[in-house]
Write an enzyme that holds these catalytic residues in place. Structure first.
Site, PDB file in Angstrom:
ATOM      1  N   CYS A 215      45.791 122.991  69.265  1.00 52.77           N
ATOM      2  CA  CYS A 215      46.497 123.883  68.340  1.00 52.77           C
ATOM      3  C   CYS A 215      47.208 123.083  67.243  1.00 52.77           C
ATOM      4  O   CYS A 215      47.339 121.867  67.306  1.00 52.77           O
ATOM      5  CB  CYS A 215      47.495 124.743  69.106  1.00 52.77           C
ATOM      6  SG  CYS A 215      48.005 126.230  68.212  1.00 52.77           S
TER       7      CYS A 215
ATOM      8  N   ASP B  66      55.439 128.093  77.300  1.00 51.83           N
ATOM      9  CA  ASP B  66      55.809 126.933  76.501  1.00 51.83           C
ATOM     10  C   ASP B  66      57.272 126.615  76.756  1.00 51.83           C
ATOM     11  O   ASP B  66      58.013 127.421  77.340  1.00 51.83           O
ATOM     12  CB  ASP B  66      55.581 127.239  75.016  1.00 51.83           C
ATOM     13  CG  ASP B  66      55.504 125.994  74.149  1.00 51.83           C
ATOM     14  OD1 ASP B  66      55.730 124.890  74.672  1.00 51.83           O
ATOM     15  OD2 ASP B  66      55.237 126.129  72.948  1.00 51.83           O
TER      16      ASP B  66
END
Length: 216
Positions: free
Chosen positions: A11, A130
């Site tokens: 990402c 996360d």
């Protein structure tokens, strides 16, 4: 929901050459940040070039933070996104009305409760966990205690992020057994500028631990 093959998502891509390296290294998905406040943000035209460099067989993910519906849908259409990743305070209802499958990111701190996942369970394609940082929505390079999400992958497709890098991703997979791992800053030389050797090392580490689980 567990899997013997862990998918890999690279990402925060900003350059076509980095996307090409990720695809060649075996990444299953490429992610671009479409949030203006991120140091890794890019526009739709640059995002199209990034995805094009990744080839036909790698999933395209656009990352948004509390973006208006029209902004998200324009990106889905123009970039042919396979998934939309919501990294803000988007509600389950907001996720449900998106035209592309949704990955909902939740930030994990010491007070994280697995019950936070439940409202999204049947409305999203997957949940990404996360590290919680009050100053940033993601890409902090900090890991959270993985024990906080042990067992979650048995109930929902779980994407693990937060401080992953080539040297610790095998341990993370062994402990959490996620559907996929997501890396950004852990394979960078600078925000948005990927280190190709680190990308290859990360993907190789994921493949190695999967091989060891399949053929102990």
């Amino acid at each position: 929901m567990t899997t013997l093959r862990t998918r890999t998502k690279i990402c925060g891509l900003t350059r076509p050459e980095d996307a090409r390296c990720a695809a060649e290294a075996g990444a299953d998905a490429l992610g671009v940040i479409l949030h203006a406040d991120s140091p890794r943000t890019i526009g739709l035209r640059d995002a199209a070039e990034v995805f094009s460099a990744g080839g036909l067989f790698v999933a395209r993910v656009g990352v948004f933070v509390d973006a208006p519906d029209a902004v998200v849908e324009e990106a889905v259409s123009r970039l042919a996104l396979d998934y939309v990743q919501f990294h803000g305070s988007e509600s389950p209802e907001r996720c449900a009305r998106t035209s592309a499958p949704v990955i909902k990111a939740l930030r994990v701190g010491d007070a994280f409760d697995e019950a936070e996942i439940m409202p999204y369970m049947w409305l999203v394609a997957g949940v990404l966990v996360d590290s919680l940082d009050p100053r940033a929505q993601g890409g902090t390079g900090s890991a959270f205690p993985w024990r906080l999400v042990e067992g979650v992958a048995a109930r929902v497709p779980l994407l693990l992020a937060g401080g992953l890098k080539p040297t610790n991703v095998a341990e993370a997979i062994a402990q959490v057994r996620p559907f996929a791992v997501d890396v950004s800053s852990g394979v960078e030389r600078a925000p948005g500028i990927k280190d190709h050797a680190a990308i290859r090392a990360f993907c190789a580490a994921v493949s190695k631990v999967d091989d060891e689980r399949t053929h102990p």
